[in-house]
Scaffold this active site. Structure first.
Site, short mmCIF file in Angstrom:
data_model
loop_
_atom_site.label_atom_id
_atom_site.label_comp_id
_atom_site.label_asym_id
_atom_site.label_seq_id
_atom_site.Cartn_x
_atom_site.Cartn_y
_atom_site.Cartn_z
N GLU A 2 0.80 -1.23 0.00
CA GLU A 2 0.00 0.00 0.00
C GLU A 2 0.84 1.28 0.00
OE1 GLU A 2 -2.47 -0.74 3.38
OE2 GLU A 2 -3.86 -2.00 2.27
N GLU B 256 -6.60 -6.88 -2.04
CA GLU B 256 -7.01 -7.32 -0.71
C GLU B 256 -8.52 -7.17 -0.58
OE1 GLU B 256 -5.05 -5.33 2.50
OE2 GLU B 256 -3.03 -5.67 1.70
#
Length: 874
Positions: A483, A549
């Site tokens: 991320e 995710e």
């Protein structure tokens, strides 16, 4: 923990070639340890001595300080109950508390003249000095968790006699405050090490931050020249199909040759695969290391490696040898090769990355992987079991999350065998490394953005780890971080230098949810959500086109929960009143909201856990069905957060820490079938997803409904044709179900039959009422299920479940293999299916595999409306 003997044998066969013709000597036994503050000698004196280790304790290597303390009974099991709170945390004790000496006394055989001995330490966390027989091997302290160490110990070694290796291991310089934040206060990321050890939303902090000699230690013996860091690249041009005669493939091979002697060495480097060889004569100067590139090797009609579900995973055993005239083989490396080529391209329609293997596009069905064990107790057998579970879930990719580590070669070897592509993150996370404002963090975003403190160490570690795993065919993509991108200089080094120079064949995502992987047109973080969702949303709400995710819940059944919950804490969560037991909270329970209550209010923990399995199955089946229904239109793939836990957590897992699967695994297995029939719960549209390269013609689609009494109603049947790598709509059954005057249906059955009337895909849905509840299930009569058990081979048992005609559906039956005497489950066991339902007049067979042992075994079967049965296995 027992593992099937066939898999242990496979592991031995695969690992045997690494023995370099019996020239590797593992140092994995007879270690002892002691806290450094209790040791008076320095490393030179300690390693020179013999005996004198009174008061030292047996140590686990590979392992950590905490694993050594645990195995000596000096700390409680941190994975049980609240025991982790009873173990001193390094943030409070200071680093000296977990600074330890590790000593190994070993005998080594005599060296032949001119032979060289090399000591390998594949992973030490975090700083260490290494001594052998009174000599310090490293000129300056070794730093960094992810940096292999190799020392030429020819002069320090006592060949033919007793030797002592002593290593002092210091924890990471910054332990971080485990204050409950993601990665605690974030300062754990100042080190070039894993970040989860300071705590995350799925784990409590690891008290010693995994200080220790955590990976393998061995001695390698060569002659004059050491052959190291081989690099094998396979090129498979064009579009290929499994099982056909193949056009040639090309193989490029290179390696480093190190000459530690004072004289130049001339010899030949030879690569061999399937009897074909390429070679080159090389001269290596004294004290010199050179990289040698061999001529291209062309393989005619190669046997290709394919991802799970698309073809076989053929693996070649190849070898690199450096030979000296008149002296024979100086060194040899055995390399397992999968001939394949992975490419990625931008899909302009979905606006996301599309993955292809051997020229064929692959719809990605993936799972996020944290680490096998939070305390780094790795084993080949556990890796094999966990990756096999992922294969059994019909997944084709594992993403290794950036808050952990570059996974071990044994992990990649298991992925090679089972056909799991790997997306490997480097050691960054948006939480610790400054993506977001976070009051739990000790320092501001600008400061955290520059973690770790030593960028050069990060870059050197990345170079080393790339070399370690780059030959595995399963490795498909690199990722800069979770991320977030690494700092600019590290990112540039990875993207512009290291990966092009050391690999050059794999796509590099700058971070896990980058727009170049999955364009974020809907806002948010570009991934998630992570909890219970209405089944309808998986089908009807468009999300990120390649979600890195997305996931849900994962509580195990009562047997699983009892392994780590003290008896007093075995209580069902009171979701409506938000009353959750403290130990459940400590183990990171994620709420099921009202979903369990739709099956009736739980009576106790066991009832809650059983009903949770229905939710688990339904959630993960629908998740993968929803993505598959829109493949190549909305999506090019998805990766579930997450498929496993490295400790006893109560969220996001298809099997528990002890390798006991729950219904998540089998719901996901069902929804991820290569050829899968399914029904959209919103529109009633029946579809077929074909994740293979094979077209299917003249399949009969049969749709039936069953009421509470088991009465069957044929809704429709029709011949269909299914195209390769496609999802297609065929008909809607919404108008057939529960019309006025018809009995209330409880189940919807879908089947695809081939021309011989064999079932090639089937799916059974349980239907909610208008309020989303399932009262019909509570009206089911007991089903007279008959169970027969037959041993079909060593460690293989076939369990047949037969439901006579005239009764109710035998719903949601869990099959388990247990010790006949204690009735405890054997683990791990691999089932071809589980949580199976059997309609009246039909039967289902489940085949299971396990490691035969000395204890008698039995099969247990219990279901929603089936009383537990225990059948001994002869």
């Amino acid at each position: 923990m027992k593992f099937p003997s066939v898999y242990l044998l496979l592991l031995l066969i695969i690992s045997a070639p690494v023995a370099h013709a019996q020239r590797l000597y593992d140092l994995d036994k007879a270690w002892k340890a002691r806290r450094a503050s209790e040791v008076q000698e320095d490393g030179i004196a300690l390693s020179r001595a013999t005996g004198g280790l009174t008061g030292w304790i047996p140590a686990r290597v590979p392992g950590t300080v905490l694993t050594t303390l645990l195995e000596n009974g000096l700390v409680p099991d941190p994975f049980y109950g609240m025991n982790n709170e009873r173990i001193p945390d390094i943030y409070k004790t200071g680093n000296a508390h977990y600074t330890y000496w590790f000593v190994n006394d070993f005998n080594y055989p005599a060296l032949a003249g001119g032979d060289q001995a090399w000591l390998h330490l594949r992973g030490v966390n975090y700083r260490c000095d290494v001594f052998l027989n009174g000599e310090k091997l490293n000129a300056r302290p070794h730093n960094g968790m992810f940096l292999r160490q190799v020392y030429n110990i020819t002069k320090a070694l006592r060949p033919g006699g007793a030797n002592r290796l002593a290593v002092i291991v210091h924890p990471a310089d910054v332990a971080g405050n485990p204050n409950g934040g993601q990665g605690g206060d974030g300062t754990i990321a100042k080190n070039v090490a894993h970040q989860y050890v300071a705590g995350w939303d799925w784990i409590q902090p690891v008290r010693d931050r995994n200080t220790g000699i955590w990976d393998k230690v061995w001695i390698e013996q060569t002659k004059s020249v050491n052959l190291k860091n081989p690099h094998v690249v396979t090129h498979v041009p064009g579009k290929r199909f499994p099982g056909e005669k193949q056009e040639p493939a090309r193989i490029n091979v290179s390696a480093e040759l190190e000459n530690p002697t004072a004289a130049k060495v001339t010899g030949k480097l030879t690569y061999t695969l399937e009897g074909q060889t390429v070679s080159q004569t090389v001269t290596v100067g004294p004290k010199q290391t050179v990289t040698v590139t061999l001529p291209v090797l062309t393989v005619s009609n190669p046997k290709l490696w394919w991802p799970n579900g698309y073809g076989a995973q053929h693996l070649y055993t190849s070898s690199l040898q450096f030979t000296e005239p008149g002296k024979g083989v100086s060194d040899e490396e055995k390399i397992t090769v999968g001939v394949r080529e992975v490419r990625t391209a931008w899909n302009a329609h979905t606006r996301s990355r599309e993955v292809s293997v051997n020229g064929q596009k692959i719809f990605i069905k993936g799972g996020n992987w944290i680490i096998s064990d939070a305390m780094l107790r790795f084993s080949d057998a556990r890796y094999d079991a966990e990756i096999r579970f992922h294969r059994d879930m019909n997944l084709n990719l594992i993403r290794v999350w950036g808050g952990a580590l570059i996974e071990r070669p044994e992990f990649f070897a298991a992925c090679d065998r089972y056909g799991l592509l790997v997306m490997q993150d480097f050691w960054m996370s948006g939480d610790c490394n400054g993506r977001w404002v976070d009051p739990m963090k000790a320092e501001d975003q600008w400061t955290r953005r520059n973690y770790p403190d030593d960028h050069n160490l990060f870059i050197a570690s990345a170079e080393d780890q790339i070399k370690m795993v780059r030959n595995h065919p399963s490795l498909a993509m690199w990722c800069g971080g979770n991320e977030i991108t690494p700092p600019a200089d590290i990112l540039s080094a990875l993207r512009d230098d290291l990966l092009p120079r050391l690999d050059g064949t794999r796509w590099f995502a700058e971070y896990s949810n980058t727009d170049s992987m999955s364009y974020n047109s809907i806002g948010g973080n570009g991934d998630g959500p992570y909890g219970i969702q209405n089944i309808r949303t998986f089908w009807e709400d468009r999300t990120f086109p390649f979600n890195s995710e997305v996931g849900s819940v994962g509580v195990g059944d009562a047997v699983s929960l009892e392994r780590f919950l003290p008896e007093v804490n075995r209580v069902a969560p009171d979701e409506p009143n938000r009353r959750i037991d403290s130990v459940w909270q400590y183990h990171k329970y994620i709420g099921y909201d009202s979903s369990v209550y739709r099956y009736g209010k739980p009576k106790d923990m066991a009832d809650f856990a059983n009903k949770a399995q229905l939710v688990n199955y339904d959630q993960y089946r629908a998740l993968m069905e929803g993505f598959s229904a829109h493949m190549w239109d909305w999506y090019t793939g998805t990766i579930i957060w997450k498929t496993q836990n490295p400790w006893t957590a109560l969220r996001g897992q298809m099997y528990d820490y002890y390798l006991d699967p729950n219904a998540c695994l089998y719901g996901l297995r069902k929804g991820s079938e290569p050829l899968h029939v399914m029904c959209n719960p919103v529109t009633g549209m029946v579809m077929v997803a074909n994740n293979t390269f094979v077209p299917y013609n003249d399949l009969m689609l049969v749709v039936k409904a069953y009421d509470v009494a088991g009465k069957e109603r044929l809704l429709t049947q029709v011949f269909v044709t299914v195209e390769p790598t496609d999802a297609k709509k065929y008909l809607s059954v919404k108008g057939y179900l529960n019309q006025p005057g018809q009995p209330k249906d409880v189940f919807l059955s879908l089947q695809l039959l081939d021309v011989k009337k064999n079932v090639v895909s089937e799916n059974l849905y349980w239907l909610p009422d208008a309020k989303g509840s399932y009262p019909g299930l509570n009206q089911l009569a007991a089903a007279p299920l008959k169970t027969t058990v037959k041993r079909v081979g060593p460690g293989q048992v076939a369990v047949t479940l037969k439901n006579p005609a005239g009764g109710a559906v035998a719903f949601f039956n869990r099959v388990s293999l247990v010790d006949l005497n204690t009735k405890k489950r054997l683990l791990p066991v691999f089932y071809t299916d589980n949580y199976v339902s059997v309609v009246p007049g039909e039967e289902r067979t489940v085949v299971l595999e396990y490691t035969p042992g000395d204890v008698p075994v039995a099969v247990t079967v219990s279901g929603w409306n089936v009383k537990e049965q225990v059948v001994a296995v002869d």
